[in-house]
Motif scaffolding. Sequence first.
Motif, PDB file in Angstrom:
ATOM      1  N   LEU A 219      34.357  33.312  29.404  1.00 13.80           N
ATOM      2  CA  LEU A 219      35.671  34.038  29.608  1.00 13.80           C
ATOM      3  C   LEU A 219      36.906  33.487  29.212  1.00 13.80           C
ATOM      4  CD1 LEU A 219      35.067  35.177  33.566  1.00 13.80           C
ATOM      5  CD2 LEU A 219      34.038  35.976  31.307  1.00 13.80           C
ATOM      6  N   TRP A 220      37.655  34.636  28.489  1.00 12.63           N
ATOM      7  CA  TRP A 220      38.729  34.163  27.854  1.00 12.63           C
ATOM      8  C   TRP A 220      40.030  35.285  28.436  1.00 12.63           C
ATOM      9  CZ3 TRP A 220      39.411  30.363  23.847  1.00 12.63           C
ATOM     10  CH2 TRP A 220      38.091  30.021  23.517  1.00 12.63           C
ATOM     11  N   ALA A 221      41.064  34.931  28.675  1.00 11.34           N
ATOM     12  CA  ALA A 221      41.984  35.800  29.363  1.00 11.34           C
ATOM     13  C   ALA A 221      42.661  36.501  28.647  1.00 11.34           C
ATOM     14  CB  ALA A 221      42.914  35.038  30.247  1.00 11.34           C
ATOM     15  N   GLY A 222      42.570  37.904  29.033  1.00  5.02           N
ATOM     16  CA  GLY A 222      43.288  38.975  28.055  1.00  5.02           C
ATOM     17  C   GLY A 222      44.496  39.399  28.900  1.00  5.02           C
ATOM     18  N   TYR A 223      45.019  40.509  28.258  1.00  3.74           N
ATOM     19  CA  TYR A 223      46.470  41.109  28.889  1.00  3.74           C
ATOM     20  C   TYR A 223      45.967  41.514  30.113  1.00  3.74           C
ATOM     21  CZ  TYR A 223      50.634  44.076  28.929  1.00  3.74           C
ATOM     22  OH  TYR A 223      51.686  44.660  29.198  1.00  3.74           O
ATOM     23  N   LYS A 224      46.728  41.505  31.194  1.00  6.43           N
ATOM     24  CA  LYS A 224      47.034  42.067  32.580  1.00  6.43           C
ATOM     25  C   LYS A 224      45.673  41.695  33.121  1.00  6.43           C
ATOM     26  CE  LYS A 224      50.192  45.601  32.200  1.00  6.43           C
ATOM     27  NZ  LYS A 224      50.425  47.217  32.354  1.00  6.43           N
ATOM     28  N   ALA A 225      44.933  40.748  32.740  1.00  9.10           N
ATOM     29  CA  ALA A 225      43.822  40.432  33.486  1.00  9.10           C
ATOM     30  C   ALA A 225      44.012  38.731  34.228  1.00  9.10           C
ATOM     31  CB  ALA A 225      42.582  40.032  32.599  1.00  9.10           C
ATOM     32  N   ALA A 226      43.382  38.196  35.143  1.00  5.80           N
ATOM     33  CA  ALA A 226      43.678  36.917  35.890  1.00  5.80           C
ATOM     34  C   ALA A 226      43.404  36.036  34.743  1.00  5.80           C
ATOM     35  CB  ALA A 226      42.592  36.873  37.072  1.00  5.80           C
ATOM     36  N   PRO A 227      44.308  34.759  34.906  1.00 12.34           N
ATOM     37  CA  PRO A 227      44.386  33.821  34.318  1.00 12.34           C
ATOM     38  C   PRO A 227      43.294  32.783  34.444  1.00 12.34           C
ATOM     39  CG  PRO A 227      46.066  33.506  35.792  1.00 12.34           C
ATOM     40  CD  PRO A 227      45.579  34.939  35.940  1.00 12.34           C
ATOM     41  N   SER A 228      42.609  33.006  35.442  1.00 17.29           N
ATOM     42  CA  SER A 228      41.817  31.971  35.960  1.00 17.29           C
ATOM     43  C   SER A 228      40.629  32.713  36.665  1.00 17.29           C
ATOM     44  CB  SER A 228      42.291  31.187  37.123  1.00 17.29           C
ATOM     45  OG  SER A 228      42.700  32.167  38.216  1.00 17.29           O
ATOM     46  N   MET A 229      39.461  31.880  36.991  1.00 16.12           N
ATOM     47  CA  MET A 229      38.330  32.576  37.320  1.00 16.12           C
ATOM     48  C   MET A 229      37.848  31.637  38.529  1.00 16.12           C
ATOM     49  SD  MET A 229      35.242  31.709  34.912  1.00 16.12           S
ATOM     50  CE  MET A 229      33.793  31.576  36.081  1.00 16.12           C
ATOM     51  N   LEU A 230      36.662  31.997  39.469  1.00 14.70           N
ATOM     52  CA  LEU A 230      36.424  31.125  40.558  1.00 14.70           C
ATOM     53  C   LEU A 230      34.882  30.482  40.172  1.00 14.70           C
ATOM     54  CD1 LEU A 230      37.284  33.177  43.799  1.00 14.70           C
ATOM     55  CD2 LEU A 230      38.538  31.335  42.636  1.00 14.70           C
TER      56      LEU A 230
END
Length: 487
Positions: A219-230
């Motif tokens: 996963l790579w963080a895009g615009y207006k999405a979470a900057p992290s994952m669980l």
Amino acid sequence: MLAASVLALAALGACSAKTLDPADGSGAGSSPGIGGSIHLPPLPASCEDKSSLRCKKVDCPADSVPSTTSVSGRVYDPAGKVPLYNAVVYVAEPGSLVDLKDRAQCEDCGAHFPDTATAVALTKPDGSFKLTDVPVGDAIPLTVQLGKWRRTVEIKVEPCTDTKLPPDITRLPRNSAEGHIPKIAVTTGGSDALECLLHRIGVDADEFTPESGGGRVNLWAGYKAAPSMLSNGQSVALPSARELWADSNRMLGYDMILMSCEGSDNLWNQPPDKLPDDVTERRPLEMHLEVRKYADLGGRIFGSHWHHRWINSGDTTPNDEYPKVASFSKGAADIGSVTVQVDDTFPKGIAFRDWLMQVGASTTAGKLSLVKAEHSVDIVDDNLAQRWIYGTDEGADGDERAADMVQYFSFTTPVGQKECGRMVFSDVHVTFGGDKLAAEPFPTRCNMSSSAELSPQEKALEFMIFDLSSCIQKEDDEISIPIPPVK
């Protein structure tokens, strides 16, 4: 050769050995069985090695039903719920499977398959297949493969019967322990959740990691999405999608890249155009060229909605304008719920139309109901691209938006040259994970309740993703089995 024939016959375990009389020296013989005699076919020279799968085939009695040893079933997605079209099912010698590399490149359709397959079949739009003239034994290796999705299981095959397999045997792998999953990058976005779609079609949560993790889906963080994952209950930072898009060599480490809609076309604006208030960096000209280079060198891109700006960029790359594969509307708009048409004028379009009916996504052949529909593409150039889903925009004003609209189209890359990579663009969105859930980290963002079912348009998106995984060929070509069986 006679001794080898007797050993091979005895190994079948379904009929008693009878004195063989290979008068012609071929090693062919017979043995009494149900409904007549089971005949060993002429043995190839290699059958001194009785472990060879070719040496475990039998000729069934002429009056037997069925008249061949067969294996049948349906191939399903990793969840074991949705049947898949254009998957290859085969039996090949143990140890002969091709090593699948984690790198996009130009390849022919047979590159991912062994040359030792003794029985091969291709799934139909309902996911069904039937292998014939299958070797007999207690541990016959059966492989199910679609592009670089691959899973091998051992099955028991009785002579001169049709062995029917259940979905859990013939589904694609959920994790790396079960088989091979393509290396996939997903760039997240505030208006779409393609990572959740992959999870809901059966890919285990543990396979989703940042690039630095060991998962098959990064996963790579895009615009207006979470900057992290669980991950295992812990928050893990995601790298920015900008880092990926800026480097074609980095992208080439992925078999495909799925780009979730971010909800804004202004991210590609160039000076002096205004950027959104919360965006400080533009996507520069060089980044456009790197994304295009990835596809030209064999990469596969799925672009949701505004990601068409990578190729619709006359205002951003005026000196390196992309071939005009489509005409884009001047002002895209949410057009709400609409029923659209499947283009069934080419072989895969016919299969897509029939598949939608099989999985319950369509109630009328060739029709698909969409919610939260968008209109950003008017028409495609039929000489360069293939239209898949199209319709009419009832709210079009003839200025900003034409009445005609294309909801999904594809083309091979480099455009107008020998097929190497592939791009597909869709205005069809995943119907969950957006709005208030957009800022939630994976997998919290995804609706993973046991009762949750894919919507009609999400099933259509699933077809598109697996089609993108398959062999790259001319868009309007017939589908054929990529490997001939060894007799």
